[in-house]
Scaffold this active site. Structure first.
Site, PDB file in Angstrom:
ATOM      1  N   ASP A 142      50.954  29.430  49.791  1.00  0.00           N
ATOM      2  CA  ASP A 142      51.025  28.594  50.991  1.00  0.00           C
ATOM      3  C   ASP A 142      52.099  29.100  51.952  1.00  0.00           C
ATOM      4  O   ASP A 142      52.879  28.317  52.490  1.00  0.00           O
ATOM      5  CB  ASP A 142      51.271  27.128  50.592  1.00  0.00           C
ATOM      6  CG  ASP A 142      50.861  26.180  51.718  1.00  0.00           C
ATOM      7  OD1 ASP A 142      51.256  25.009  51.681  1.00  0.00           O
ATOM      8  OD2 ASP A 142      50.179  26.634  52.655  1.00  0.00           O
ATOM      9  N   ASN A 147      56.599  26.165  55.986  1.00  0.00           N
ATOM     10  CA  ASN A 147      57.198  26.100  54.644  1.00  0.00           C
ATOM     11  C   ASN A 147      58.457  26.935  54.535  1.00  0.00           C
ATOM     12  O   ASN A 147      58.937  27.194  53.427  1.00  0.00           O
ATOM     13  CB  ASN A 147      56.180  26.585  53.605  1.00  0.00           C
ATOM     14  CG  ASN A 147      55.096  25.554  53.407  1.00  0.00           C
ATOM     15  OD1 ASN A 147      55.267  24.403  53.789  1.00  0.00           O
ATOM     16  ND2 ASN A 147      53.980  25.962  52.828  1.00  0.00           N
ATOM     17  N   ASP A 160      58.640  25.567  49.891  1.00  0.00           N
ATOM     18  CA  ASP A 160      57.670  24.581  49.419  1.00  0.00           C
ATOM     19  C   ASP A 160      56.772  25.237  48.376  1.00  0.00           C
ATOM     20  O   ASP A 160      56.024  26.141  48.688  1.00  0.00           O
ATOM     21  CB  ASP A 160      56.802  24.110  50.600  1.00  0.00           C
ATOM     22  CG  ASP A 160      55.935  22.936  50.177  1.00  0.00           C
ATOM     23  OD1 ASP A 160      55.997  21.899  50.834  1.00  0.00           O
ATOM     24  OD2 ASP A 160      55.219  23.077  49.173  1.00  0.00           O
TER      25      ASP A 160
HETATM   26  C1  LIG Z   1      59.900  23.254  53.668  1.00  0.00           C
HETATM   27  C2  LIG Z   1      59.345  21.863  53.683  1.00  0.00           C
HETATM   28  C3  LIG Z   1      57.848  21.849  53.906  1.00  0.00           C
HETATM   29  N1  LIG Z   1      59.993  21.162  54.760  1.00  0.00           N
HETATM   30  C4  LIG Z   1      60.814  20.140  54.482  1.00  0.00           C
HETATM   31  O1  LIG Z   1      61.028  19.788  53.359  1.00  0.00           O
HETATM   32  C5  LIG Z   1      61.407  19.467  55.705  1.00  0.00           C
HETATM   33  C6  LIG Z   1      61.066  17.994  55.690  1.00  0.00           C
HETATM   34  C7  LIG Z   1      62.220  17.308  56.270  1.00  0.00           C
HETATM   35  C8  LIG Z   1      63.396  18.273  56.346  1.00  0.00           C
HETATM   36  C9  LIG Z   1      62.937  19.574  55.743  1.00  0.00           C
HETATM   37  N2  LIG Z   1      63.501  19.772  54.413  1.00  0.00           N
HETATM   38  C10 LIG Z   1      64.766  20.351  54.286  1.00  0.00           C
HETATM   39  N3  LIG Z   1      65.521  20.527  55.394  1.00  0.00           N
HETATM   40  C11 LIG Z   1      66.744  21.102  55.281  1.00  0.00           C
HETATM   41  N4  LIG Z   1      67.520  21.265  56.390  1.00  0.00           N
HETATM   42  C12 LIG Z   1      67.356  20.794  57.676  1.00  0.00           C
HETATM   43  C13 LIG Z   1      66.173  20.155  58.114  1.00  0.00           C
HETATM   44  C14 LIG Z   1      66.059  19.710  59.429  1.00  0.00           C
HETATM   45  C15 LIG Z   1      67.119  19.897  60.308  1.00  0.00           C
HETATM   46  C16 LIG Z   1      66.974  19.449  61.746  1.00  0.00           C
HETATM   47  O2  LIG Z   1      66.500  20.180  62.568  1.00  0.00           O
HETATM   48  N5  LIG Z   1      67.351  18.223  62.127  1.00  0.00           N
HETATM   49  C17 LIG Z   1      67.939  17.289  61.205  1.00  0.00           C
HETATM   50  C18 LIG Z   1      67.136  17.871  63.518  1.00  0.00           C
HETATM   51  C19 LIG Z   1      68.459  17.572  64.207  1.00  0.00           C
HETATM   52  C20 LIG Z   1      68.180  17.166  65.652  1.00  0.00           C
HETATM   53  N6  LIG Z   1      67.226  16.047  65.707  1.00  0.00           N
HETATM   54  C21 LIG Z   1      66.994  15.684  67.122  1.00  0.00           C
HETATM   55  C22 LIG Z   1      65.923  16.330  65.055  1.00  0.00           C
HETATM   56  C23 LIG Z   1      66.133  16.704  63.593  1.00  0.00           C
HETATM   57  C24 LIG Z   1      68.287  20.534  59.887  1.00  0.00           C
HETATM   58  C25 LIG Z   1      68.403  20.984  58.570  1.00  0.00           C
HETATM   59  N7  LIG Z   1      67.232  21.542  54.099  1.00  0.00           N
HETATM   60  C26 LIG Z   1      66.501  21.358  52.965  1.00  0.00           C
HETATM   61  C27 LIG Z   1      65.254  20.742  53.023  1.00  0.00           C
HETATM   62  C28 LIG Z   1      64.441  20.548  51.752  1.00  0.00           C
HETATM   63  F1  LIG Z   1      63.364  21.349  51.762  1.00  0.00           F
HETATM   64  F2  LIG Z   1      65.211  20.821  50.709  1.00  0.00           F
HETATM   65  F3  LIG Z   1      64.017  19.287  51.645  1.00  0.00           F
END
Ligand SMILES: CC(C)NC(=O)[C@H]1CCC[C@H]1Nc1nc(Nc2ccc(C(=O)N(C)C3CCN(C)CC3)cc2)ncc1C(F)(F)F
Length: 282
Positions: A142, A147, A160
């Site tokens: 994937d 991801n 992921d």
């Molecule tokens: C691969 C998978 C399919 N994707 C996911 O899991 C996603 C689903 C939700 C978040 C993400 N999962 C993770 N995200 C981070 N870091 C991160 C995420 C978003 C921002 C960001 O831009 N904001 C907070 C912004 C800041 C500014 N505001 C305005 C919007 C949000 C900054 C850092 N670390 C570990 C993970 C993990 F994977 F461990 F969960």
């Protein structure tokens, strides 16, 4: 237990071991929060909360179990670490590595497309991570910008493993989300191996450089038709070295695809690697 020795911190057993911070966004099966352990030294993690009821409803408990089992045993600089997990009555909580610069696809959306140097750096990191996964007979299956995450230094983290399997496989799956990254052999329901990740690496390279994937169509059948005939246009602004990589990865016959070793030793990758630190671009 030995897993504690493995983990940089004593394995937390419940949410009470953490101070929960800001929400980072929504994953497939629940929310993700920034958090830190109450121990000292404190560790920053991303807590991914999966709702058990939703997992059962979607009949994906085997997939979630496999995701945890695979990701927990992986240790690579470009694979997001799963430190530990635990569950309460309603949720499964994964304590994952926090990727400071967030979701790569948001950077791609905001910037439109990446230049040759940045794309080459990300693809080299992907090829490095995929070599590691394939050596452990894990196929990701994937690979796509959604991801991938970026750490504080702008390094790529594959994050992921919900669709990863142990090779070879012919697991049937109902595809939700984009078909853009599916290789012909999966669309045609054939058995497949790690070469599916090579095709996806070609699609990813194209999308980084162009801003949209090569087989994009309004209809799913349109996309499938173009994938199965490898029908795509190479934009004329692509560098010849990048076009060469894409041409040799988007090959219908899986065994004829360029290997990860050849990608890593290609001039498109090595021309930048030798020039030390990359520019400020994340
Ligand atoms: C691969 C998978 C399919 N994707 C996911 O899991 C996603 C689903 C939700 C978040 C993400 N999962 C993770 N995200 C981070 N870091 C991160 C995420 C978003 C921002 C960001 O831009 N904001 C907070 C912004 C800041 C500014 N505001 C305005 C919007 C949000 C900054 C850092 N670390 C570990 C993970 C993990 F994977 F461990 F969960």
């Amino acid at each position: 237990s030995d897993s504690e020795l493995e983990m940089p911190f004593k394995a937390p057993r419940s949410l009470l071991d953490f101070e929960i911070g800001k929400p980072l966004g929504r994953g497939k099966f629940g929310r993700v929060y920034l958090a830190r352990t109450k121990t000292s030294p404190r560790y920053i993690v991303a807590l991914k909360c999966l709702i058990k009821a939703e997992i059962l409803k979607d009949k994906v408990e085997k997939q979630v179990r496999r995701e945890i089992e695979i990701q927990q045993n992986l240790r690579h600089p470009h694979v997001l670490r799963l430190f530990t997990y635990f569950h309460d009555s309603k949720r499964i909580i994964l304590a994952l590595e926090f990727a400071n610069k967030g979701e790569l696809f948001k950077h791609l959306q905001r910037e439109g497309k990446f230049d040759d140097k940045r794309s080459s750096r990300y693809i080299a990191q992907m090829a490095d991570a995929l070599s590691y996964l394939h050596a452990k007979h894990v196929i990701h299956r994937d690979i796509k910008p959604e991801n991938l995450l970026l750490d504080a230094k702008g390094n790529l983290k594959i994050a992921d493993f919900g669709w990863s399997v142990h090779a070879p496989s012919n697991r049937r799956h109902t595809y939700c989300g984009t078909l853009d990254y599916l290789p012909p052999e999966i669309i045609l329901g054939k058995g497949y191996g790690h070469e599916v990740d090579l095709w996806a690496l070609g699609v990813l390279t194209y999308e980084f450089l162009c801003g949209s994937p090569p087989f994009e169509e309004d209809s799913q059948t349109g996309t499938q038709r173009r994938i199965c005939s490898a029908d795509y246009k190479m934009p004329d602004f692509f560098s010849p070295l990048a076009a060469n990589i894409i041409k040799r990865l988007l090959v219908l016959n899986p065994p004829d695809r360029m290997t990860l070793k050849e990608v890593l030793s290609s001039q498109w990758i090595t021309q930048y690697a030798s020039k030390g630190r990359t520019s400020g671009a994340s």
